[in-house]
Each structure stands twice: as structure tokens, then as C-alpha cells.
Design a protein around this motif. Structure first.
Motif, PDB file in Angstrom:
ATOM      1  N   VAL A  52      11.931 -19.575 -25.646  1.00 18.95           N
ATOM      2  CA  VAL A  52      11.822 -21.112 -25.176  1.00 18.95           C
ATOM      3  C   VAL A  52      12.784 -21.090 -24.055  1.00 18.95           C
ATOM      4  O   VAL A  52      12.410 -21.749 -22.958  1.00 18.95           O
ATOM      5  N   MET A  53      14.007 -20.549 -24.332  1.00 21.53           N
ATOM      6  CA  MET A  53      15.120 -20.397 -23.204  1.00 21.53           C
ATOM      7  C   MET A  53      14.508 -19.849 -21.794  1.00 21.53           C
ATOM      8  O   MET A  53      14.550 -20.445 -20.729  1.00 21.53           O
ATOM      9  N   GLU A  54      13.804 -19.052 -22.083  1.00 17.93           N
ATOM     10  CA  GLU A  54      13.299 -18.264 -20.704  1.00 17.93           C
ATOM     11  C   GLU A  54      12.376 -19.198 -19.909  1.00 17.93           C
ATOM     12  O   GLU A  54      12.335 -19.179 -18.680  1.00 17.93           O
ATOM     13  N   LYS A  55      11.520 -19.742 -20.823  1.00 20.79           N
ATOM     14  CA  LYS A  55      10.500 -20.809 -20.371  1.00 20.79           C
ATOM     15  C   LYS A  55      11.130 -22.111 -19.793  1.00 20.79           C
ATOM     16  O   LYS A  55      10.274 -22.613 -19.106  1.00 20.79           O
ATOM     17  N   ILE A  56      12.194 -22.333 -20.266  1.00 18.43           N
ATOM     18  CA  ILE A  56      12.477 -23.656 -20.024  1.00 18.43           C
ATOM     19  C   ILE A  56      13.570 -23.729 -18.640  1.00 18.43           C
ATOM     20  O   ILE A  56      13.855 -24.785 -18.234  1.00 18.43           O
ATOM     21  N   GLY A  57      13.748 -22.428 -18.346  1.00 17.13           N
ATOM     22  CA  GLY A  57      14.579 -22.375 -17.149  1.00 17.13           C
ATOM     23  C   GLY A  57      14.409 -23.011 -15.884  1.00 17.13           C
ATOM     24  O   GLY A  57      15.061 -23.710 -15.461  1.00 17.13           O
ATOM     25  N   ASP A  58      13.021 -23.006 -15.273  1.00 17.56           N
ATOM     26  CA  ASP A  58      12.599 -23.289 -14.339  1.00 17.56           C
ATOM     27  C   ASP A  58      12.355 -24.696 -14.558  1.00 17.56           C
ATOM     28  O   ASP A  58      12.747 -25.594 -13.580  1.00 17.56           O
ATOM     29  N   PRO A  59      11.861 -25.381 -15.621  1.00 17.75           N
ATOM     30  CA  PRO A  59      11.746 -26.736 -15.478  1.00 17.75           C
ATOM     31  C   PRO A  59      13.142 -27.654 -15.354  1.00 17.75           C
ATOM     32  O   PRO A  59      13.124 -28.464 -14.688  1.00 17.75           O
ATOM     33  N   LEU A  60      14.106 -26.727 -16.069  1.00 22.17           N
ATOM     34  CA  LEU A  60      15.356 -27.468 -16.055  1.00 22.17           C
ATOM     35  C   LEU A  60      15.753 -27.299 -14.479  1.00 22.17           C
ATOM     36  O   LEU A  60      16.466 -28.481 -14.015  1.00 22.17           O
ATOM     37  N   VAL A  61      15.778 -26.250 -13.911  1.00 23.94           N
ATOM     38  CA  VAL A  61      16.137 -26.182 -12.326  1.00 23.94           C
ATOM     39  C   VAL A  61      15.731 -27.219 -11.606  1.00 23.94           C
ATOM     40  O   VAL A  61      16.283 -28.127 -10.704  1.00 23.94           O
ATOM     41  N   HIS A  62      14.471 -27.658 -12.014  1.00 21.66           N
ATOM     42  CA  HIS A  62      13.466 -28.482 -11.270  1.00 21.66           C
ATOM     43  C   HIS A  62      14.089 -29.815 -11.249  1.00 21.66           C
ATOM     44  O   HIS A  62      14.229 -30.814 -10.421  1.00 21.66           O
ATOM     45  N   MET A  63      14.227 -29.997 -12.569  1.00 25.19           N
ATOM     46  CA  MET A  63      14.881 -31.462 -12.959  1.00 25.19           C
ATOM     47  C   MET A  63      16.285 -31.822 -12.352  1.00 25.19           C
ATOM     48  O   MET A  63      16.616 -32.797 -11.944  1.00 25.19           O
ATOM     49  N   VAL A  64      16.985 -30.693 -12.402  1.00 29.13           N
ATOM     50  CA  VAL A  64      18.427 -30.929 -11.932  1.00 29.13           C
ATOM     51  C   VAL A  64      18.450 -31.148 -10.509  1.00 29.13           C
ATOM     52  O   VAL A  64      18.880 -31.935  -9.804  1.00 29.13           O
ATOM     53  N   ARG A  65      17.651 -30.450  -9.883  1.00 28.92           N
ATOM     54  CA  ARG A  65      17.415 -30.480  -8.143  1.00 28.92           C
ATOM     55  C   ARG A  65      16.852 -31.947  -7.966  1.00 28.92           C
ATOM     56  O   ARG A  65      17.418 -32.495  -7.097  1.00 28.92           O
ATOM     57  N   ASN A  66      15.756 -32.379  -8.849  1.00 31.48           N
ATOM     58  CA  ASN A  66      15.380 -33.507  -8.803  1.00 31.48           C
ATOM     59  C   ASN A  66      16.591 -34.818  -8.786  1.00 31.48           C
ATOM     60  O   ASN A  66      16.636 -35.676  -8.163  1.00 31.48           O
ATOM     61  N   SER A  67      17.175 -34.564  -9.990  1.00 34.43           N
ATOM     62  CA  SER A  67      18.311 -35.491 -10.287  1.00 34.43           C
ATOM     63  C   SER A  67      19.465 -35.733  -9.015  1.00 34.43           C
ATOM     64  O   SER A  67      19.942 -36.535  -8.699  1.00 34.43           O
ATOM     65  N   LEU A  68      19.768 -34.242  -8.449  1.00 38.52           N
ATOM     66  CA  LEU A  68      20.609 -34.384  -7.458  1.00 38.52           C
ATOM     67  C   LEU A  68      20.061 -34.936  -5.980  1.00 38.52           C
ATOM     68  O   LEU A  68      20.617 -35.579  -5.532  1.00 38.52           O
ATOM     69  N   ASP A  69      18.731 -34.578  -5.850  1.00 36.39           N
ATOM     70  CA  ASP A  69      18.049 -34.827  -4.764  1.00 36.39           C
ATOM     71  C   ASP A  69      17.748 -36.428  -4.642  1.00 36.39           C
ATOM     72  O   ASP A  69      18.029 -37.242  -3.738  1.00 36.39           O
ATOM     73  N   HIS A  70      17.176 -37.026  -5.650  1.00 37.23           N
ATOM     74  CA  HIS A  70      16.606 -38.291  -5.680  1.00 37.23           C
ATOM     75  C   HIS A  70      17.335 -39.156  -6.652  1.00 37.23           C
ATOM     76  O   HIS A  70      17.559 -40.420  -6.211  1.00 37.23           O
ATOM     77  N   GLY A  71      18.157 -38.926  -7.672  1.00 42.25           N
ATOM     78  CA  GLY A  71      18.721 -39.502  -8.581  1.00 42.25           C
ATOM     79  C   GLY A  71      20.166 -39.816  -7.942  1.00 42.25           C
ATOM     80  O   GLY A  71      20.560 -41.241  -7.689  1.00 42.25           O
ATOM     81  N   LEU A  72      21.162 -39.169  -7.584  1.00 42.00           N
ATOM     82  CA  LEU A  72      22.426 -39.614  -6.949  1.00 42.00           C
ATOM     83  C   LEU A  72      22.198 -39.937  -5.732  1.00 42.00           C
ATOM     84  O   LEU A  72      21.580 -39.558  -5.021  1.00 42.00           O
ATOM     85  N   GLU A  73      23.191 -40.788  -5.560  1.00 44.68           N
ATOM     86  CA  GLU A  73      23.289 -41.477  -4.191  1.00 44.68           C
ATOM     87  C   GLU A  73      24.250 -40.726  -3.186  1.00 44.68           C
ATOM     88  O   GLU A  73      25.106 -39.864  -3.719  1.00 44.68           O
ATOM     89  N   THR A  74      24.262 -40.796  -1.895  1.00 35.69           N
ATOM     90  CA  THR A  74      25.203 -40.485  -1.025  1.00 35.69           C
ATOM     91  C   THR A  74      26.503 -41.126  -1.348  1.00 35.69           C
ATOM     92  O   THR A  74      26.585 -42.356  -1.819  1.00 35.69           O
ATOM     93  N   PRO A  75      27.838 -40.307  -1.018  1.00 33.86           N
ATOM     94  CA  PRO A  75      29.003 -41.099  -1.297  1.00 33.86           C
ATOM     95  C   PRO A  75      29.005 -42.433  -0.746  1.00 33.86           C
ATOM     96  O   PRO A  75      29.734 -43.477  -1.554  1.00 33.86           O
TER      97      PRO A  75
END
Lengths: 712, 176
Positions: free
Chosen positions: A410-433
Motif C-alpha cells: 500500500v505504501m509503495e502505491k500511495i507514494g506517487d499520489p501523495l507526492v502529487h497531492m503535496v505538489r498540488n497543495s504547494l503549487d495551488h493551495g498555498l499563496e505567495t508570501p
């Protein structure tokens, strides 16, 4: 060498090296520049050193050559000859990436592409050539200062090697060292036997020999030293260039003095951290560039057999359990040899015990596959660091529940989706300072990864305190794409759920929408493939929370056995909401041949399992059967069955391996009597039964009116 | 005959061993190297919405193995399963790895060593007849043996084609 086939150790070397790289990476990320912990530097150094040594021993010269420059710089930092700066950290991090690529390539049996490593190596060499300004160079002997010194006038080296008495016990063969030395040039060996004691006093496992070597070669000091990498701590070693007369035989390894002096000097000279945002981004880009080939090459097939590192305690408990099982078995065997009815209770006792042990054994075996989720989380500090500086955002990453255990698959398969979601959160979720300041938040955004167990599931949350999902834009986009009719009134949850819709995945114009959506459908699909679910909860201006729900393991399922006609099926216990006797007065039919059951304030569509499965049921009317209300993908449906049987844990077997995927069936299992029972896949069954989202929407409306009626 | 055969094999060096079985008085042969075991018929667990020749799955020492009724598969008249009804468990190598499946036949007959060159191609009887699962025909002791192409007989594609049709049919009926 000694004729042993070293290739059998390659896999271990790769695994250890990858672990070493992780250690290096974590250490580097944890470095507080300006207040450097010597222990951390030592850890990093040791990891690099092991990789280099292993690489040399196993003949991966590209790895050991490259690690050599890294190690040299680390050594100078360790010795205090240089102060660590952000620039160095970035350099080291990119070298970690580079090594990882090389090792992956070697593991796949390819020759590593050396263009990236060579470029980096040049960078390292350039750094090594410029003396550090922040440290004061102690007046060390010229021959002993750091390994950057390639040039050596001498024709060779005189080496004294007085090994420690225990050297053989630590598995170090002088023979190997001599062999390696011989590879460097013309070697004259002189072995001294004068310290061998009398026969009586001799310990066969101890080393009483020592050597003088004369090596005619133009190699550098580092090269000469490298064969002794593994033994330098426990041996007396001297290296003297041959151009000088080799007389200082008893002298200690000269470097140690110099290092000591250096360390003393730098404790006073505080290193200056270089910390300019613009510069930082610059170096960041440079350090990112070698990653590009990594992504391209990842596609190569990994070797099939994987291994897992298991704590010895887990193995011990397993052995204990098997011991118990053997005892129970012999007890039962004895009982069976001459059995009387009056011993029945003992047989029953024995069987209970057997069941107990079997379950415990099963649990222990499952536990072997369980790893803490930190294995998956550990890559995020690096990712967040790289990405946030690339995006010009300030992010604080908080990891919670890192020790939560999860099945390895499960861990191996969840790795990529997690990375994707974290990138998404950083890219689209959090605003610039700037934006954050403008909206009255602190400049530094927080991204939290949280994992915990909940029931038979593991929950992973990705929480950001960013702008949240812009529902209006999502909705207008959805209407534009024709996913939603303009007249539809959607709840905020439904709107937020739209980001998982495939229509929202590929469009590049979506990047101007501040909400998420890029590739989220893939994320959801991956998670659903693991029998999990993902949902989003977002508050505009306050941030979003993505909640992933996953089963702890893919191999075992808590099942409810149900009977439909002659067949037995298994429903996953977690998905069952309740089971009820059908009251015919609560059954209503909806247009289009659907029936719904009124369950308190809800209308639940009824699916006759025997219709879907094409089997003959016992119960002729609805009231004869039972209704099992199950929930799949936030939809509730009721299955009509004939009977509820036992609840038990079942081992999931694949139907696909010998047959093919069957819609509505997630797998099969073997029951106690040896027959096969099929495990039902609720989402699939709903699809098979032809229940579309539109019908469910109709139901929702019905529900609303029903609630209105009741209120009136 | 035997001697002739032996000679033929020696000449060409190409021979294969076949396990033959009887079904509706005809003798069929399968490559013996793909036969894993032969077992008696036992009831299976049905798979919903599968074609009728798909009898279901059985537990073969922990592996789930699908069972195909070869009579139904070939459109022959079905018979009651008797104590002599056997299941030949076949192991096929495919790109996805080994696949194990079982075929129900009337009775197992013999094992022959056959020379490849004696094998005749399956007759082509127009497009309506699907002969892709016939590898060839061969004469053994003046009797014809039909050699089967296992990949197409129990391979993925064929099952999928049938199952897809079956599931489409069932879907339609549900939707109605």
C-alpha cells in the motif's frame, strides 16, 4: 580476490547505499547552517564513506570515484577546514540525487550515464581547489592536507601497515588490501613475522603480522589510502612519498594532528552563512537540473525481487508463535491417536488454542509487511524545500504520526499520489508570501501531513492553510465543460468534489484557476485501486484538507459472509452500514424500474443481488430476504440477500492472475471447507446494477422533499 | 507404424508429446508440457455474468483456477458429469506470466509421441467456423486426433471477448 562471487552481495550493497543516501539527505536537510552539529556532519560523512568503500569493493568505480570528491569536501568540513554554507548543502544534495541515479542504473544492470556525475564532480573539484575563506588554514604538513591534492611528484609510496590484532575478526582480509594495492602499481611487499609469539601463546584468530609495502606508482595519497579505508581506525598506517627517504616508519598517520589543529582553529572562526533569497533560488535551480534525467530514466524496469528489512523482534515473535503452533499440533495429534468421546472437551480446547495461535501467527506475519509511514513521508522535506524555493513560497512542513504502520505494498502505491497531492497543495493551495501578508496571515504557510489509524483504515491527511478551493471558478469551469448544468444547485461538497472529475485533469487553462484539479482524477483512481477513498474539505481563505482513507493491508479483509441462493459471497465488513429485515411498507418504486427503501430520513436504492449475479434466490418476495445497507464511494445502497452467515477474516486471492477482472467482484477467497467464495466490490456492483449518479441525484431531491414533509 | 514414427522423429528431430482425451467420441490432444495435473470433477463456484462454458472457479491448493467446459466451448451437446469426468489442469505461459486453467473433458485417453511434420493444418471451412483453436490434425493408428491450440482456447482474449459480450447482455437486461 578470494574467488567469492561478489555479485551475490550487490543487492545488499544497493539497499545499504540507498539507505546511506537517505541518511545523507536527511542529515543535509536537517543542517542548521551557522550552528552546525558535528555529529550530523559525521553521520553524513560516514554514509558517504560507506558508499564509496562499498562501491570500490564491488567494482563500481564510477560510484566510488564520484563519492570520493563528495567525501573529500565533507572531510574538510568535518575537519573544520571549511565552514558549511548553503551552497555546499545544495551541492551535496544534488550529489545525493546523482548517486541515487547512478545506483539505480547499476541496479538495473546498466552502465551509468556519467555526464551528469562528471559535471557535478567538476563543480566539486572547483570548490575544492578554492581554499575556503571562512576557515583559517592551519600549518599542516603539505602532503597530508585534504584529498584535493592530486599532484604528487614522487614516484611512489612507502607504506607501513601494522594492523590491529583483531582485524581478522572484523572481516577484513589483508589479502584483499594487498591485492588492491597491487592494482595501483608495482608493489613490493615485505611481511614481518617478528611479533609472532610462541606457539602456546598464539591466538589463531589474531593478527601478528605487519607489512612494509613499496608501491611504484604515480597515484595520489588518497588512492593509496583507499584500500585501507576499512581498517584505518584499528591499524597503524604510514604513507611516505618515495622521493623522500622512507625512514619515518614509526610515525603515526600524520593527518590526525592536522585535523585536530584545524578543528581547534575553526571553533573560533564562526562560519558565515550565505543566505540571500535570490542566490538561493539560483543555486536551487542548478541543483535541480541534474534531476531532470532522473525522471526520464525512472521508467526502466526495476528488478522483480524485492526485499524487506524486518526487525529482529518481529521475527522472534514469529518463531515463538510457530513453536506454540507445533506444540498445539502435537497435542492434537496425540489426542487423535486414541480418541474417546469423553475427551471431547479437550479436543475442543485444543482446537480453540489452534485457532488462537493461527490468528496470532497471521497477525505477526502481516506485521512483517507493515512499515512506518515515515518511509513514505521522509521524501517530503526535500520535495517541499526544493519546490517552495522554486515557487518563491515560504512553507513550514509538519509531519505527524510518522510511526503509523502501513502495508508495504500500500505504501509503495500511495507514494506517487501523495507526492502529487503535496505538489498540488504547494503549487495551488498555498499563496505567495505577499498574498498571505495581504490577507492577514503569517508569511510562512504550513503544510501538514498527518497519518493515523482509524478503525481498519489508515487515514492520511494533507492539510494546508492556503486560500482554499475557489468554488466559483470550479463551478464556472464545470459549466463551461458541460459537466454541470447551469441550473443545477450543488452543495459546496459537490463542487469541491468536481476537482476529482477527469474533465478537470488535462486542461492547461485550469492553471489560472486558483483551485486544484490537475491530475486529481488520477490520484483518486490510484487510491480507489487500493480500495481507498479520497475526499476534500476546503474553507475559502482558510485552507484545504485532503483526506485519504486506505485499508491497512491488501491481503486480508474482514468479511461478512452472505448467502444468495446456493452461492456464498463476501461483503467487506467496513462497508456495511447495517442489516435490516425488510418492511414492505417502506419500499417505494421510482420511475425507471428502481425501488428504494426508506431508511429513516434517507432513501436507499435496492439492488437485488441475485439479479446482478444471475442466481436463483430462495426468497421469492422482498420481505423474505434481508437488506444489507452498504456504503461505497459515499453512496448508500441496499443489497437484498437471503441470509447473513458468519463474519470472518478472509485472505484475498486474485481472480485476475488466472482469469480476468470480473465487474462487481474484487477477488476471491477460500472458505473453511475449501470452496471458493467471491468477494463483492460494492462500487463495481453499483455500476453493474446501472445506478448512475443521476438517479442518485433524483433520490437526493426526493430526500429533501421528504425532510420538508416531515418538518411540515 | 511405431518404428516408422520413430524413424521419422529421428530424421527430423522434431517431435512433441501429446496427452489425448475423448470428447463426444472424438480424440483431442494437448501438448503434454502444458498439462499440470489431471483431477476429478468437483463442483465450482460460479462467476456471475460469465459465458456458459465458464463453469466457475475452484480452489487448487490455494490458487483460484477457472474451469472451462470444453463441450460447451465447442458447442457440443452437454452431458451429465459422471465419476469419470475429468478436469485437465493446464499451465500456459503468457506475457503476464503463467496462467492456470482447467478444462472439463469426458475422459483422458493416451499419450502419443508425434512428429511435427506429420501434422496437417486444420481445414478451412469458410469464415463462419472458428478454427483458430485447432493447431492441426494428425493420424495415429488410423484414427484422427485433433491437436488443440491452447493459447486461443483458454487464453485471455477469447475469454474476455465472450465475457464482454456476456456482461453487455446482462447490463442491458439490468438496464431494461
Amino acid at each position: 580476490m578470494s574467488g567469492i562471487d561478489l555479485s551475490q552481495f550487490h543487492q545488499v550493497f544497493f539497499e545499504e547505499s540507498f539507505e546511506g543516501l537517505d541518511v545523507m539527505e536527511n542529515g543535509l536537510l536537517g543542517l542548521d547552517i551557522g550552528n552546525v552539529d558535528n555529529e550530523t556532519i559525521n553521520d553524513i560523512f560516514r554514509a558517504a564513506h560507506s558508499i564509496k568503500g562499498g562501491g570500490g569493493t564491488f567494482g563500481f568505480s564510477s560510484v566510488s570515484d564520484f563519492t570520493h570528491v563528495v567525501e573529500t569536501l565533507l572531510d574538510e568540513i568535518r575537519a573544520g577546514q571549511r565552514a558549511i554554507t548553503r551552497e555546499y548543502v545544495d551541492l551535496f544534495l544534488s550529489s545525493v540525487d546523482c548517486l541515487r541515479t547512478m545506483l539505480t542504473e547499476l541496479q538495473d544492470g546498466q552502465e551509468p550515464d556519467l555526464t551528469g556525475p562528471n559535471k557535478l564532480k567538476e563543480k566539486f573539484e572547483a570548490v575544492l581547489e578554492t581554499p575556503s575563506q571562512t576557515s583559517v588554514e592551519p600549518d599542516a604538513e603539505p602532503t597530508t592536507e585534504g584529498g584535493s591534492e592530486k599532484v604528487n611528484d614522487s614516484k611512489g609510496w612507502a607504506i607501513t601497515f601494522i594492523p590491529g590484532a583483531d582485524i581478522c575478526r572484523t572481516g577484513n582480509e589483508p589479502y584483499r588490501i594487498i591485492n588492491e594495492l597491487e592494482g595501483l602499481g608495482e608493489l613490493t611487499t615485505q611481511c614481518h613475522v617478528d611479533s609472532i609469539p610462541d606457539y602456546d601463546a598464539m591466538e589463531p584468530e589474531q593478527m601478528f603480522l605487519y607489512w612494509h609495502f613499496k608501491l611504484i606508482s604515480d597515484c595520489s595519497l588518497e588512492d593509496v589510502k583507499s584500500p585501507f579505508d576499512w581498517v584505518e581506525d584499528e591499524s597503524e598506517l604510514t604513507f611516505t612519498p618515495l622521493s623522500e627517504e622512507s625512514v619515518q616508519l614509526d610515525e603515526q598517520e600524520p593527518t590526525s594532528d592536522a585535523q585536530f589543529a584545524a578543528q581547534e582553529m575553526t571553533t573560533q572562526a564562526q562560519p558565515e552563512p550565505i543566505q540571500v533569497q535570490a542566490d538561493d533560488a539560483q543555486t536551487q535551480k542548478e541543483s535541480l537540473s541534474p534531476q531532470a534525467p532522473v525522471a526520464a530514466q525512472k521508467k526502466t524496469v526495476k528488478p522483480e525481487s524485492q526485499s524487506i528489512r524486518v526487525g529482529i523482534d518481529k521475527v522472534d515473535s514469529l518463531i515463538n508463535m510457530v513453536g506454540e503452533l507445533v506444540i498445539t499440533q502435537s497435542m492434537l495429534g496425540q489426542l487423535g491417536r486414541d480418541f474417546h468421546m469423553d475427551r471431547l472437551h479437550r479436543l475442543q480446547e485444543g482446537l480453540t488454542q489452534l485457532e488462537h495461535h493461527t490468528r496470532e501467527l497471521q497477525e505477526s506475519v502481516m506485521r512483517i509487511r507493515m512499515l512506518p509511514i515515515s518511509f513514505s513521508f521522509s521524501r517530503f522535506p526535500r520535495l517541499v524545500r526544493d519546490l517552495s524555493s522554486k515557487l518563491g513560497k515560504k512553507v513550514d512542513l509538519v509531519l505527524l504520526g510518522e510511526n503509523t504502520e502501513l502495508d508495504k505494498t500500500v505504501m509503495e502505491k500511495i507514494g506517487d499520489p501523495l507526492v502529487h497531492m503535496v505538489r498540488n497543495s504547494l503549487d495551488h493551495g498555498l499563496e505567495t508570501p505577499e498574498k498571505r501578508k495581504a490577507s492577514g496571515k503569517s508569511e510562512v504557510g504550513t503544510l501538514t501531513l498527518n497519518a493515523y489509524h482509524h478503525g481498519g483504515n489508515i487515514i492520511i491527511e494533507i492539510i494546508d492553510d492556503g486560500a482554499g478551493i475557489n468554488e466559483e471558478k470550479i463551478l464556472s469551469k464545470a459549466i463551461e465543460n458541460g459537466l454541470v448544468a447551469p441550473t443545477d444547485s450543488l452543495t459546496p461538497e459537490q463542487v469541491q468534489d468536481l476537482i476529482f472529475h477527469p474533465g478537470f485533469s488535462t486542461a492547461d487553462e485550469i492553471s489560472d484557476v486558483s483551485g486544484r484539479g490537475v491530475g486529481m482524477d488520477v490520484v483518486r483512481r490510484n487510491i480507489q485501486a487500493l480500495n481507498g477513498s479520497v475526499e476534500v474539505h476546503s474553507v475559502p481563505g482558510e485552507g484545504s484538507t485532503f483526506k485519504i482513507r486506505l485499508p491497512l493491508t491488501l491481503a486480508i479483509l474482514d468479511g461478512q459472509l452472505v448467502r444468495v441462493g446456493p452461492e456464498t459471497y463476501i461483503l467487506p465488513l467496513v462497508s456495511i452500514v447495517e442489516s435490516i429485515q425488510i418492511d414492505p411498507t417502506l419500499v417505494n418504486s421510482v420511475g425507471g424500474g428502481f425501488e428504494v427503501y426508506r431508511l429513516r430520513n434517507e432513501y436507499v436504492p435496492i439492488i437485488r443481488l441475485f439479479d446482478v449475479m444471475n442466481v436463483e434466490p430462495d426468497s421469492q418476495t422482498l420481505s423474505d430476504g434481508l437488506l444489507v445497507v452498504v456504503e461505497g464511494e459515499n453512496k448508500k445502497v441496499g443489497f437484498v440477500i437471503d441470509d447473513l452467515l458468519a463474519q470472518q477474516q478472509v485472505v484475498i486471492k486474485s481472480l485476475e492472475s488466472n482469469y480476468k477482472k470480473v465487474e462487481g467482484i474484487s477477488g476471491a477467497t477460500i472458505l473453511g471447507d475449501g470452496t471458493v467464495a467471491l468477494i463483492l466490490d460494492i462500487t463495481g456492483l453499483i455500476q453493474v446494477a446501472g445506478i448512475k449518479a443521476s438517479t442518485l441525484n433524483q433520490l437526493k431531491e426526493l430526500e429533501k422533499s421528504a425532510q420538508g414533509d416531515e418538518a411540515a | 507404424m511405431e518404428a516408422e514414427l520413430e524413424n521419422a522423429i529421428e530424421e527430423t528431430g522434431e517431435s512433441e508429446q501429446y496427452l489425448t482425451f475423448i470428447m463426444a467420441d472424438e480424440e483431442y490432444g494437448v501438448d503434454i508440457l502444458s498439462v499440470q495435473e489431471i483431477r476429478g470433477w468437483e463442483p465450482c463456484t460460479q462467476i456471475p455474468n460469465s459465458p456458459s462454458f465458464m463453469k466457475g472457479v475452484i480452489n487448487l491448493r490455494g490458487t483460484i483456477v477457472p474451469i472451462i467446459d470444453l463441450r460447451e466451448r465447442f458447442g457440443l451437446k452437454t452431458v451429465e458429469y459422471s465419476p469419470t469426468t475429468v478436469v485437465i489442469v493446464l499451465k500456459l505461459e503468457t506475457e503476464k506470466g503463467n496462467r492456470v486453467s482447467g478444462i472439463v473433458v469426458d475422459a483422458v485417453s493416451d499419450v502419443y509421441t508425434l512428429a511435427k511434420k506429420d501434422m496437417k493444418d486444420a481445414p478451412n471451412i469458410g469464415e463462419k467456423m472458428n478454427v483458430s483453436f485447432i493447431k492441426g490434425l494428425i493420424n495415429v493408428n488410423d484414427k484422427m486426433v485433433i491437436l488443440l491450440e491452447l493459447e486461443t482456447l483458454v487464453g485471455t482474449d477469447e475469454i474476455e471477448n465472450f465475457a464482454e459480450i456476456a456482461s453487455m447482455v446482462s447490463k442491458n437486461s439490468v438496464a431494461e
